[in-house]
Design an enzyme around this catalytic site. Structure first.
Site, PDB file in Angstrom:
ATOM      1  N   LEU A 180       0.872  -1.167   0.000  1.00  0.00           N
ATOM      2  CA  LEU A 180       0.000   0.000   0.000  1.00  0.00           C
ATOM      3  C   LEU A 180       0.911   1.219   0.000  1.00  0.00           C
ATOM      4  O   LEU A 180       2.001   1.196   0.592  1.00  0.00           O
ATOM      5  CB  LEU A 180      -0.885   0.041   1.240  1.00  0.00           C
ATOM      6  CG  LEU A 180      -2.025  -0.981   1.373  1.00  0.00           C
ATOM      7  CD1 LEU A 180      -2.767  -0.756   2.686  1.00  0.00           C
ATOM      8  CD2 LEU A 180      -2.987  -0.882   0.207  1.00  0.00           C
ATOM      9  N   ASP A 181       0.477   2.288  -0.666  1.00  0.00           N
ATOM     10  CA  ASP A 181       1.260   3.518  -0.619  1.00  0.00           C
ATOM     11  C   ASP A 181       1.460   3.937   0.831  1.00  0.00           C
ATOM     12  O   ASP A 181       0.607   3.695   1.695  1.00  0.00           O
ATOM     13  CB  ASP A 181       0.545   4.637  -1.371  1.00  0.00           C
ATOM     14  CG  ASP A 181       0.499   4.407  -2.864  1.00  0.00           C
ATOM     15  OD1 ASP A 181       1.255   3.544  -3.357  1.00  0.00           O
ATOM     16  OD2 ASP A 181      -0.286   5.096  -3.550  1.00  0.00           O
ATOM     17  N   ASN A 182       2.572   4.614   1.105  1.00  0.00           N
ATOM     18  CA  ASN A 182       2.846   5.069   2.466  1.00  0.00           C
ATOM     19  C   ASN A 182       1.710   5.918   3.021  1.00  0.00           C
ATOM     20  O   ASN A 182       1.397   5.858   4.211  1.00  0.00           O
ATOM     21  CB  ASN A 182       4.151   5.872   2.502  1.00  0.00           C
ATOM     22  CG  ASN A 182       5.364   5.024   2.197  1.00  0.00           C
ATOM     23  OD1 ASN A 182       5.305   3.798   2.190  1.00  0.00           O
ATOM     24  ND2 ASN A 182       6.491   5.671   1.913  1.00  0.00           N
ATOM     25  N   THR A 227      -1.450   5.721   2.351  1.00  0.00           N
ATOM     26  CA  THR A 227      -2.718   4.998   2.396  1.00  0.00           C
ATOM     27  C   THR A 227      -2.789   4.147   3.649  1.00  0.00           C
ATOM     28  O   THR A 227      -1.789   3.562   4.081  1.00  0.00           O
ATOM     29  CB  THR A 227      -2.860   4.097   1.158  1.00  0.00           C
ATOM     30  OG1 THR A 227      -2.766   4.905  -0.017  1.00  0.00           O
ATOM     31  CG2 THR A 227      -4.190   3.367   1.148  1.00  0.00           C
ATOM     32  N   ARG A 282      -5.451   6.988  -7.106  1.00  0.00           N
ATOM     33  CA  ARG A 282      -5.081   8.393  -6.980  1.00  0.00           C
ATOM     34  C   ARG A 282      -5.000   9.069  -8.338  1.00  0.00           C
ATOM     35  O   ARG A 282      -5.524  10.176  -8.535  1.00  0.00           O
ATOM     36  CB  ARG A 282      -3.752   8.501  -6.239  1.00  0.00           C
ATOM     37  CG  ARG A 282      -3.801   7.953  -4.819  1.00  0.00           C
ATOM     38  CD  ARG A 282      -2.419   7.741  -4.231  1.00  0.00           C
ATOM     39  NE  ARG A 282      -1.665   8.977  -4.197  1.00  0.00           N
ATOM     40  CZ  ARG A 282      -0.388   9.050  -3.867  1.00  0.00           C
ATOM     41  NH1 ARG A 282       0.294   7.930  -3.548  1.00  0.00           N
ATOM     42  NH2 ARG A 282       0.238  10.205  -3.839  1.00  0.00           N
TER      43      ARG A 282
END
Length: 470
Positions: A260-262, A264, A381
């Site tokens: 997961l993106d940092n 998120t 995003r």
């Protein structure tokens, strides 16, 4: 096997208490703030190359003293912990070893850094080693390029027994240094992330309370925003996998299975062993994994499938096109629900470090429930921003969405794109469009992986409330 032509090398690379060797060192006790400036130096006598990549910045107490070093303009360091609360620009040093010896001793001497600080860097995974220096980037100084050429002269390389039988590309492959006593020979290369990327949120979280499920072969974690799932370049300590392992008092480190993106938050699966990591990755490849997201958007989106094509370039920002472009990757998501809710208050945004990205003030936001059909990096995003409904707090994509709304046609891949008379004009427009994007958010955006399931919902897990509803 002979040496091949020089090729650029790319590098990839996540604690409350640091265990460091008993190294004699006189550490300063007076701690204060200090600012760094960009500089580059090298020694013509010993061929030790040094390049500093940094910028002006204020640095928290606990990292440096106010007293400059006697040998250069840098302040003296103390320890990597406590973790700074403010973002520090990267400082990366590139060294060609001039005299063989223990890696810790060499770095301390070459960079004028304390033993305990360098030991911390090694434990953090912030030091990399290669037998031969990689080719410097085009932006490198003339001095660094000269030193690279001197170090990779065929006659010089032929004298090094350690690289016989290897191609130059093989010899340039980098590895993390894990032992402070590792011997580094003359002519080898070191990359030192003196300011590795830090994750202060790791120290604010009650990690035990973020465990959704503890199973025999895996753990499901409700990942906090502002943290990395696994290790990052220069930092293997400050990650969800590391802190969850410690919170659960496991003897074997948890392993990452997906990302997961940092910025998120939400459901992430960590494997307890390599076997289950492989099993879970197979489920991902076979599309047996289902992910449901909640996104807090600045504008409403229609129910149904949204489709774009993503530029196949592995770097941010991720560009998407509404029209098919050969070689670009298809991105699909399904909006299941979209409901109007109050825009988060300033107090809530401050509590979760959500950035104000300049979107026009309004009373309502739009919470969208999403079935992610393809799992591209930054997909939700980028697609939401391309639909003029950027995610709240997304400083990378919201700025670009505002620019396109203000000046329709600025996005060369958007709805109002114009025709270009030449490839060079199109390339210029693409560069200009990339420049409209901002930086990666520091902590949280309005995005949560709220559900994860596999094997036809035989395994089903749900995260807690998203930050905007707590």
């Amino acid at each position: 096997m002979g040496f091949m032509a020089v090729a650029p090398a790319s590098f990839a690379g996540s604690c409350h208490n640091l265990a460091v060797p008993d190294i004699p060192s006189t550490l300063p006790t007076s701690l204060n703030k200090h600012a760094f400036s960009r500089r580059c130096r090298s020694s013509h006598n010993n061929n030790a190359a040094l390049t500093v990549e940094t910028a002006q910045s204020s640095i928290d107490a606990g990292n440096v003293t106010a007293t400059p070093s006697s040998s250069n303009s840098y302040p003296k360091y103390d320890r990597l912990l406590p973790c700074p609360t403010h973002k520090i620009p990267p400082r990366i040093e590139h060294l060609i070893v001039s005299e063989g010896g223990p890696v810790l001793e060499y770095i301390c001497k070459a960079l004028d850094l304390p033993h305990l600080f360098v030991a911390d860097l090694i434990q953090f995974g912030a030091v990399y080693f290669a037998l031969v220096t990689p080719e410097p980037p085009p932006t490198a100084t003339a001095e660094r390029i000269r030193i690279f050429k001197d170090a990779t002269e065929p006659l010089v390389l032929q004298k090094r027994a350690s690289i016989k039988g290897k191609t130059l590309r093989e010899a340039q492959k980098s590895f993390r240094v894990t032992d402070v006593n590792q011997f580094v020979e003359t002519g080898s290369y070191l990359r030192v992330h003196v300011h590795p990327k830090r994750f202060p949120r790791c120290y604010e979280i009650d990690w035990r309370s973020r465990i959704i499920a503890l199973e025999e072969s895996y753990v499901v974690l409700d990942k906090p925003a502002g943290t990395s799932v696994g290790e990052s370049i220069g930092n293997i300590e400050e990650s969800c996998a590391t802190f969850a392992t410690r919170a659960l008092e496991l003897t074997t480190p948890l392993m990452t299975t997906h990302q997961l993106d940092n910025c998120t938050e939400g459901c992430v699966v960590l494997a307890k062993n390599k076997e289950y990591c492989s099993i879970f990755n197979t489920k991902i490849r076979e599309k047996k994994l289902k992910k449901i997201y909640l996104a807090l958007a600045a504008s409403p989106l229609p129910i149904g499938i949204i489709k774009h094509y993503m530029r196949p370039v592995n770097m941010a920002p991720r560009l998407v096109s509404e029209d098919f472009i050969k070689g670009w990757l298809v991105c699909q998501l399904e909006i299941l629900e979209c409901r109007k809710i109050p825009w988060p208050t300033i107090l809530v945004q401050d509590e979760y470090y959500v950035e104000d990205c300049g979107w026009p003030s309004q009373d309502y936001a739009y919470e969208c429930k999403i079935n992610l059909l393809t799992g591209r990096t930054h997909q939700i995003r980028a697609q939401f921003a391309a639909c003029n409904a950027p995610i709240i707090g997304d400083s990378m994509y919201m700025h670009a969405a505002i620019a396109e709304m203000t000046n329709p046609g600025l996005n060369p891949f958007g709805k109002y794109k114009r025709d270009f008379i030449s490839e060079s004009e199109k390339e210029t427009a693409e560069i200009n469009w990339i420049a409209q994007h901002g930086k990666e958010p520091r902590v949280a955006i309005g995005l949560q992986a709220c559900q994860i399931s596999w094997d036809d919902d035989e395994h089903f897990y749900r995260a807690g409330l998203p930050w905007w509803r707590r």
